[in-house]
Design an enzyme around this catalytic site. Sequence first.
Site, PDB file in Angstrom:
ATOM      1  N   LYS A 243      12.024  15.014  55.584  1.00 14.18           N
ATOM      2  CA  LYS A 243      12.190  13.837  56.451  1.00 14.18           C
ATOM      3  C   LYS A 243      10.891  13.363  57.076  1.00 14.18           C
ATOM      4  O   LYS A 243      10.854  12.307  57.706  1.00 14.18           O
ATOM      5  CB  LYS A 243      13.179  14.169  57.584  1.00 14.18           C
ATOM      6  CG  LYS A 243      14.563  14.540  57.076  1.00 14.18           C
ATOM      7  CD  LYS A 243      15.504  14.834  58.227  1.00 14.18           C
ATOM      8  CE  LYS A 243      16.826  15.395  57.759  1.00 14.18           C
ATOM      9  NZ  LYS A 243      17.516  16.163  58.769  1.00 14.18           N
TER      10      LYS A 243
ATOM     11  N   LYS B 200      30.456  21.238  53.089  1.00 10.41           N
ATOM     12  CA  LYS B 200      30.761  21.963  54.322  1.00 10.41           C
ATOM     13  C   LYS B 200      31.304  20.991  55.376  1.00 10.41           C
ATOM     14  O   LYS B 200      30.842  19.850  55.447  1.00 10.41           O
ATOM     15  CB  LYS B 200      29.451  22.588  54.817  1.00 10.41           C
ATOM     16  CG  LYS B 200      29.591  23.531  55.955  1.00 10.41           C
ATOM     17  CD  LYS B 200      28.234  24.111  56.347  1.00 10.41           C
ATOM     18  CE  LYS B 200      27.418  23.127  57.159  1.00 10.41           C
ATOM     19  NZ  LYS B 200      26.323  23.744  57.924  1.00 10.41           N
TER      20      LYS B 200
ATOM     21  N   LYS C  67      29.400  18.985  61.795  1.00  9.23           N
ATOM     22  CA  LYS C  67      29.550  18.280  63.069  1.00  9.23           C
ATOM     23  C   LYS C  67      28.778  16.974  63.119  1.00  9.23           C
ATOM     24  O   LYS C  67      29.109  16.086  63.886  1.00  9.23           O
ATOM     25  CB  LYS C  67      29.153  19.168  64.247  1.00  9.23           C
ATOM     26  CG  LYS C  67      27.679  19.558  64.285  1.00  9.23           C
ATOM     27  CD  LYS C  67      27.343  20.262  65.598  1.00  9.23           C
ATOM     28  CE  LYS C  67      26.471  21.478  65.389  1.00  9.23           C
ATOM     29  NZ  LYS C  67      25.173  21.246  64.780  1.00  9.23           N
TER      30      LYS C  67
HETATM   31  N1  AQP Z   1      31.900  24.421  57.894  1.00  2.00           N
HETATM   32  C1  AQP Z   1      31.524  25.560  58.438  1.00  2.00           C
HETATM   33  N2  AQP Z   1      32.137  26.713  58.129  1.00  2.00           N
HETATM   34  C2  AQP Z   1      31.752  27.870  58.702  1.00  2.00           C
HETATM   35  N3  AQP Z   1      30.761  27.981  59.621  1.00  2.00           N
HETATM   36  C3  AQP Z   1      30.120  26.858  59.970  1.00  2.00           C
HETATM   37  N4  AQP Z   1      29.110  26.612  60.838  1.00  2.00           N
HETATM   38  C4  AQP Z   1      28.828  25.288  60.801  1.00  2.00           C
HETATM   39  N5  AQP Z   1      29.642  24.654  59.934  1.00  2.00           N
HETATM   40  C5  AQP Z   1      30.460  25.594  59.398  1.00  2.00           C
HETATM   41  C6  AQP Z   1      28.449  27.601  61.687  1.00  2.00           C
HETATM   42  O1  AQP Z   1      28.242  27.026  62.976  1.00  2.00           O
HETATM   43  C7  AQP Z   1      26.963  27.392  63.493  1.00  2.00           C
HETATM   44  C8  AQP Z   1      26.166  26.137  63.812  1.00  2.00           C
HETATM   45  O2  AQP Z   1      25.767  25.559  62.571  1.00  2.00           O
HETATM   46  P1  AQP Z   1      25.163  24.119  62.403  1.00  2.00           P
HETATM   47  O3  AQP Z   1      24.517  23.672  63.682  1.00  2.00           O
HETATM   48  O4  AQP Z   1      24.361  24.089  61.152  1.00  2.00           O
HETATM   49  O5  AQP Z   1      26.506  23.284  62.255  1.00  2.00           O
HETATM   50  P2  AQP Z   1      26.845  22.067  61.364  1.00  2.00           P
HETATM   51  O6  AQP Z   1      28.183  21.622  61.840  1.00  2.00           O
HETATM   52  O7  AQP Z   1      26.700  22.338  59.913  1.00  2.00           O
HETATM   53  O8  AQP Z   1      25.700  21.052  61.791  1.00  2.00           O
HETATM   54  P3  AQP Z   1      25.091  19.870  60.945  1.00  2.00           P
HETATM   55  O9  AQP Z   1      26.142  18.871  60.697  1.00  2.00           O
HETATM   56  O10 AQP Z   1      24.319  20.398  59.785  1.00  2.00           O
HETATM   57  O11 AQP Z   1      24.139  19.244  62.004  1.00  2.00           O
HETATM   58  P4  AQP Z   1      22.718  19.678  62.506  1.00  2.00           P
HETATM   59  O12 AQP Z   1      22.264  20.867  61.707  1.00  2.00           O
HETATM   60  O13 AQP Z   1      21.920  18.438  62.288  1.00  2.00           O
HETATM   61  O14 AQP Z   1      22.914  20.002  63.947  1.00  2.00           O
HETATM   62  C9  AQP Z   1      26.307  28.287  62.443  1.00  2.00           C
HETATM   63  O15 AQP Z   1      26.556  29.635  62.802  1.00  2.00           O
HETATM   64  C10 AQP Z   1      27.046  27.922  61.167  1.00  2.00           C
HETATM   65  O16 AQP Z   1      27.094  28.996  60.254  1.00  2.00           O
END
Ligand code: AQP
Length: 330
Positions: free
Chosen positions: A117, A197, A200
């Site tokens: 990015k 996956k 959020k």
């Molecule tokens: N789908 C999932 N299944 C199981 N565990 C998950 N975790 C996240 N998604 C799943 C666990 O939550 C913690 C935080 O991970 P994250 O911040 O990478 O969560 P995310 O929802 O996947 O976030 P994004 O969308 O990638 O947004 P960013 O990274 O930009 O904030 C971890 O312990 C993860 O394993």
Amino acid sequence: MNTAATRERDLSGITPSGHLTLGNHLGALRRFVQRQGRREGFYFIADLHALTMPHDPVRHRLLTLSTGALFLAAGLGADRSVVFVQSHVPAHVEMAYLLECTAHVGELSRMIQFKEKGGRPGTRASLFTYPCLMAADILLYEARSVPVGGDQSQHVELTRDLAERFNVTYGETFVVPELVPAALAARVADLQHPARKMSKSAPDDAAGVLRMLDSPDVIASKIRRAVTDSDGEVRYDPETKPGVSNLLEILAALVGSDPAGLAPRFRGYGPLKASVTDAVIAELGPIRRRHDELMADPAELVRLLDAGAERAHSAAATVLTRARKAMGVA
Ligand code: AQP
């Protein structure tokens, strides 16, 4: 070396880049709650990490507080573990700067996020330096082992390199954390795109993302619309039936069973979806109610988060003072 260095600590942060999902609950919060008591736990809302990309300050503040309320509502904190907001403990930023003075431009340029990015117009300088903040998050609490999934291993490798370089240059200061593969957690997939996956940072209205704060009606509607397939048989087969298998995995994680064993209990997708809906509502309902109580009493929420920040500050101050002294910062 300080005796705290020999203590096993659990340390984990979640960036408030969106409303937390069922994936965050099953893969992170619920596991942290289960580990409480076995290790000293520090769990933080990584609000500073969310600032590397364009953001809306009002939404950011709300998400930070709401994520804090969800941590507490899920059962973290009180006398069991320490819950705090990263920016409330200034030692994180101060230590990050000391580590920026240890890191090399070359190694930060090789970090995947920056490579992907960093070339865009208007890229924030913090997208380049945030791996030092992440290293600070880890080194301040002297965590000896850091469980990581694949996408995080580069950050922990950098943390190890910085800690080793600092120790060699300025004298023994940091515990160098070991990188251990994270125990396989339930990986919850998006209900509309089961190859992805559940995430959020998907748009707030994404139909395939179950949010921890969704009302029972919204949960029921999202699960009813979950993508399945046309053969009609409930069978656990992630390769050829990813949608149905995801529903079985969610149910298995919630009722403490295995997905293949649950499959024969269902004669069709309707009953499976109804059971998943009931289990999700039963799990998230009490957490949502406690979250709402905390959000309705901001003074109490702030008091709890301040108490966590105080405890985190005490734990972090020892290492920060040692690093400042070693670097000659009076
Ligand atoms: N789908 C999932 N299944 C199981 N565990 C998950 N975790 C996240 N998604 C799943 C666990 O939550 C913690 C935080 O991970 P994250 O911040 O990478 O969560 P995310 O929802 O996947 O976030 P994004 O969308 O990638 O947004 P960013 O990274 O930009 O904030 C971890 O312990 C993860 O394993």
